[in-house]
Design an enzyme around this catalytic site. Structure first.
Site, PDB file in Angstrom:
ATOM      1  N   LYS A 172     -21.063  33.654 -14.733  1.00 15.01           N
ATOM      2  CA  LYS A 172     -20.168  34.654 -14.886  1.00 15.01           C
ATOM      3  C   LYS A 172     -20.225  35.510 -15.854  1.00 15.01           C
ATOM      4  CE  LYS A 172     -15.925  35.206 -16.992  1.00 15.01           C
ATOM      5  NZ  LYS A 172     -16.036  36.762 -16.962  1.00 15.01           N
ATOM      6  N   GLU A 245     -20.558  29.057 -28.495  1.00 17.53           N
ATOM      7  CA  GLU A 245     -20.938  29.818 -29.344  1.00 17.53           C
ATOM      8  C   GLU A 245     -20.062  31.008 -29.623  1.00 17.53           C
ATOM      9  OE1 GLU A 245     -23.709  29.378 -30.951  1.00 17.53           O
ATOM     10  OE2 GLU A 245     -25.049  28.333 -29.718  1.00 17.53           O
ATOM     11  N   CYS A 279     -23.074  38.988 -32.863  1.00 21.71           N
ATOM     12  CA  CYS A 279     -22.308  37.952 -33.570  1.00 21.71           C
ATOM     13  C   CYS A 279     -22.812  37.646 -34.757  1.00 21.71           C
ATOM     14  CB  CYS A 279     -22.426  36.527 -32.458  1.00 21.71           C
ATOM     15  SG  CYS A 279     -23.947  36.361 -32.154  1.00 21.71           S
ATOM     16  N   GLU A 377     -13.480  39.696 -37.965  1.00 27.51           N
ATOM     17  CA  GLU A 377     -14.735  40.217 -37.527  1.00 27.51           C
ATOM     18  C   GLU A 377     -14.422  41.565 -36.569  1.00 27.51           C
ATOM     19  OE1 GLU A 377     -15.813  38.101 -33.723  1.00 27.51           O
ATOM     20  OE2 GLU A 377     -18.209  38.257 -34.412  1.00 27.51           O
TER      21      GLU A 377
HETATM   22  P1  NAD Z   1     -14.602  37.381 -25.123  1.00 26.78           P
HETATM   23  O1  NAD Z   1     -14.120  35.930 -25.570  1.00 26.78           O
HETATM   24  O2  NAD Z   1     -13.606  38.232 -24.759  1.00 26.78           O
HETATM   25  O3  NAD Z   1     -15.400  37.087 -23.627  1.00 26.78           O
HETATM   26  C1  NAD Z   1     -16.366  36.413 -23.403  1.00 26.78           C
HETATM   27  C2  NAD Z   1     -16.435  35.845 -22.006  1.00 26.78           C
HETATM   28  O4  NAD Z   1     -15.294  35.102 -21.610  1.00 26.78           O
HETATM   29  C3  NAD Z   1     -16.218  36.959 -20.694  1.00 26.78           C
HETATM   30  O5  NAD Z   1     -17.138  36.606 -19.626  1.00 26.78           O
HETATM   31  C4  NAD Z   1     -14.712  36.756 -20.359  1.00 26.78           C
HETATM   32  O6  NAD Z   1     -14.423  37.337 -19.135  1.00 26.78           O
HETATM   33  C5  NAD Z   1     -14.362  35.372 -20.579  1.00 26.78           C
HETATM   34  N1  NAD Z   1     -13.132  34.829 -21.049  1.00 26.78           N
HETATM   35  C6  NAD Z   1     -12.235  35.731 -21.383  1.00 26.78           C
HETATM   36  N2  NAD Z   1     -11.150  34.872 -21.471  1.00 26.78           N
HETATM   37  C7  NAD Z   1     -11.282  33.648 -21.166  1.00 26.78           C
HETATM   38  C8  NAD Z   1     -10.325  32.519 -21.045  1.00 26.78           C
HETATM   39  N3  NAD Z   1      -9.530  32.285 -21.156  1.00 26.78           N
HETATM   40  N4  NAD Z   1     -11.273  31.336 -20.232  1.00 26.78           N
HETATM   41  C9  NAD Z   1     -12.440  31.613 -19.802  1.00 26.78           C
HETATM   42  N5  NAD Z   1     -13.509  32.648 -20.034  1.00 26.78           N
HETATM   43  C10 NAD Z   1     -12.729  33.646 -20.742  1.00 26.78           C
HETATM   44  O7  NAD Z   1     -15.818  37.684 -25.883  1.00 26.78           O
HETATM   45  P2  NAD Z   1     -16.511  39.194 -25.757  1.00 26.78           P
HETATM   46  O8  NAD Z   1     -15.455  40.392 -26.318  1.00 26.78           O
HETATM   47  O9  NAD Z   1     -17.086  39.318 -24.431  1.00 26.78           O
HETATM   48  O10 NAD Z   1     -17.692  38.981 -26.687  1.00 26.78           O
HETATM   49  C11 NAD Z   1     -17.758  39.262 -28.204  1.00 26.78           C
HETATM   50  C12 NAD Z   1     -17.347  37.983 -29.115  1.00 26.78           C
HETATM   51  O11 NAD Z   1     -18.673  37.089 -28.602  1.00 26.78           O
HETATM   52  C13 NAD Z   1     -17.299  38.198 -30.464  1.00 26.78           C
HETATM   53  O12 NAD Z   1     -16.753  37.398 -31.211  1.00 26.78           O
HETATM   54  C14 NAD Z   1     -18.845  37.744 -30.919  1.00 26.78           C
HETATM   55  O13 NAD Z   1     -19.052  37.295 -32.169  1.00 26.78           O
HETATM   56  C15 NAD Z   1     -19.056  36.368 -30.077  1.00 26.78           C
HETATM   57  N6  NAD Z   1     -20.559  35.999 -29.518  1.00 26.78           N
HETATM   58  C16 NAD Z   1     -21.013  35.033 -30.191  1.00 26.78           C
HETATM   59  C17 NAD Z   1     -22.313  34.606 -30.070  1.00 26.78           C
HETATM   60  C18 NAD Z   1     -22.854  33.258 -30.523  1.00 26.78           C
HETATM   61  O14 NAD Z   1     -23.883  33.010 -30.042  1.00 26.78           O
HETATM   62  N7  NAD Z   1     -22.111  32.662 -31.294  1.00 26.78           N
HETATM   63  C19 NAD Z   1     -23.353  35.763 -29.232  1.00 26.78           C
HETATM   64  C20 NAD Z   1     -22.667  36.739 -28.710  1.00 26.78           C
HETATM   65  C21 NAD Z   1     -21.374  37.108 -29.187  1.00 26.78           C
END
Ligand code: NAD
Length: 486
Positions: A172, A245, A279, A377
């Site tokens: 997804k 992650e 990230c 962040e």
């Molecule tokens: P997000 O958590 O809003 O969304 C990530 C994914 O989760 C999306 O596909 C979203 O639709 C889905 N999602 C949202 N709510 C959910 C729920 N309750 N249950 C299951 N799935 C759900 O994150 P984002 O805004 O897309 O990404 C940015 C964040 O990701 C930042 O905090 C960044 O640091 C982190 N990030 C971490 C890494 C790593 O490897 N540690 C890499 C890239 C980004």
């Protein structure tokens, strides 16, 4: 012939399937709608999971060679369409060409490297009367939930180990960047058995259905720390395996023996690569007080040479913020800085009438440690630059965060940088370099930046169960082993 400009459908059980409903995808550099995207229903997710379960039955018994060939076939398919992927990635995500190239060609490289990885059975004991062997067996169906900052690379970091270990996978993408992943599904459908790899698109609810779905055995999730907590809670009901992650608030520590002019471009890109929607972006920059003013000035000067704009334009170094909610969130950090009277060394002026979600690169001059811009962040191009004097104190400040994703240390005194680096609480500590990743290098977060890791054999193991088979060759059962330790 795959058309990257139209016909965005889900790949579900070997078929291309439209949604009963659709939602819009936007170009962040223009705020214009660029496509309609299928909004998967619960029934469609059930179909994808059922197909993945069926496919798993034969995929789990496939040989390592077959799986390696599959990963290479996906790599070839991406490479054959690399130009189209890069163009579409810039259009839907906003990142300029260099970043799109890094992500797409990096995905090809990762798939090929990971195809060579395997986890052979480990012989624990082999004597004339007993043999004990631990096997790494696949888990079943993996649900991969991906964010919008590196939509293809972070999907590949899940697809490659999941398939290599013998699992099937349902991916997804983020609702903000679904298009490249839909095209990846379409291409994979041509080279993989039906159901081994599905792509479903939808909003956050679709992610929630996946984490609660009884037919999914593992969730591989990348996203916000807060979302990760929901994922973990929801997955607990069926005791799914999870890899999380999550977010970071990476510190960079600059020692006084560094040449400010030479280090400025390094520090700039450490913080603003992918327009700081990263990230592992440096999110707190600690500069020794002896060179603080010079480093800040060198950073300001370098910032002036980098153009923010539409990533499709050749001279642009930094694209827009990827989506409207994130744009509002980043603006809120600017307002908080302004309200509290923090000084912007450069930037700070946002033009709300700009065509895209553009924000200028902004440096905040030495705000307090408990300010939001230091403690949280922001995930946008606004960086606090902070002064330090005492080594012990800067290590304490760097570690004073619930996050523990990455960190970096910069200095000529190699004893000092290693000494400081070894005491930073983070999954990856870079010294005099940054953002070096590799398929054989474990990547994951400490503290609230995650659970488990991606990449390396450790990452591959997270897609397996341990299965230990013990064999007593003494079929006369004369030796009464029950309950014995050895
Ligand atoms: P997000 O958590 O809003 O969304 C990530 C994914 O989760 C999306 O596909 C979203 O639709 C889905 N999602 C949202 N709510 C959910 C729920 N309750 N249950 C299951 N799935 C759900 O994150 P984002 O805004 O897309 O990404 C940015 C964040 O990701 C930042 O905090 C960044 O640091 C982190 N990030 C971490 C890494 C790593 O490897 N540690 C890499 C890239 C980004």
């Amino acid at each position: 012939m795959t058309d990257f400009n139209a016909n965005y459908q889900m790949t579900l059980g070997g078929k291309l399937v439209p949604g009963d409903r659709t939602f819009a995808a936007y170009n962040p550099a223009t705020r214009e709608e660029i496509a309609r995207v299928p909004d998967a229903s619960r029934a469609q997710l059930d179909d994808a999971v059922a197909a993945a379960r069926r496919a798993f039955r034969s995929w789990r018994d496939s040989t390592q060679e077959v799986r390696a060939a599959a990963l290479n076939a996906i790599a070839d398919a991406i490479e054959d369409h690399a130009e189209a992927f890069m163009t579409l990635l810039t259009k839907e995500q906003g990142k300029p060409r260099a970043g799109a190239e890094w992500e797409i060609m990096g995905s090809v490289y990762w798939l090929r490297e990971m195809s060579a990885n395997s986890l052979p059975a480990e012989v624990v004991l082999d004597t004339p009367d007993r043999r004990v062997v631990t096997h790494y067996t696949p888990l079943g169906v993996v649900g991969a939930i991906v964010p919008w900052n590196f939509p293809i690379l972070l999907a590949v970091w899940k697809i490659a180990p999941a398939l290599a270990a013998g699992n099937s996978i349902v991916v997804k993408p983020s609702p903000f960047t679904p298009l490249c992943t839909l095209k990846l599904g379409e291409l994979c459908n041509e080279v993989l058995p039906a159901g081994v790899f599905s792509v479903v698109t939808g909003g956050d609810d679709l992610g929630k259905w996946m984490t609660a779905h009884p037919g999914i055995d593992k969730i591989a999730f990348t996203g916000h720390t807060e979302t990760g907590k929901h994922v973990m809670a929801s997955a607990a009901a069926t005791l799914k395996r999870i890899t999380l992650e999550l977010g970071g608030n990476d510190p960079a520590i600059v020692l006084p023996d560094i040449d400010p002019r030479k280090i400025a471009p390094q520090l700039f890109w450490a913080a603003f690569q992918n327009n700081a929607q990263f990230c592992n972006a440096t999110k707190r920059l600690y500069v020794h007080e002896d060179i603080y003013d010079e480093v800040l000035k060198a950073l300001v000067d370098f910032t002036r040479t980098q153009k923010v704009g539409n990533g499709a334009d050749a001279d642009v170094a930094l694209g827009p913020i990827q989506n409207a909610p994130q744009y509002e969130k980043v603006i809120d950090y600017f307002e908080d800085c302004r309200r509290n009277g923090y000084r912007f060394a450069i930037g700070g002026e946002i033009d709300p009438s700009a065509k895209g979600w553009f924000i200028p690169v902004t440096l905040v001059d030495n705000p307090p440690d408990d300010s939001r811009i230091v403690a949280e962040e922001p995930f946008g191009p606004i960086l606090p630059v902070l002064k330090w004097r005492d080594e012990e104190d800067v290590i304490r400040r760097a570690n004073d965060t619930p996050y523990g994703l990455g960190a970096s240390v910069w200095g000529q005194d190699l004893d000092a940088v290693e000494r400081i680096g070894s005491r930073l609480e983070a999954g990856t500590v870079w010294i005099n370099e940054i953002h070096q990743y590799a398929p054989d290098q474990a990547f994951g977060g400490h503290k609230q930046s995650g659970i488990g890791c991606e990449n390396s054999l450790h990452g591959l193991m997270e897609y397996t169960n341990w299965k230990t088979i013990t064999l007593n060759k003494d079929v006369g059962f004369g030796r009464g082993r029950v309950g014995k330790v050895a």
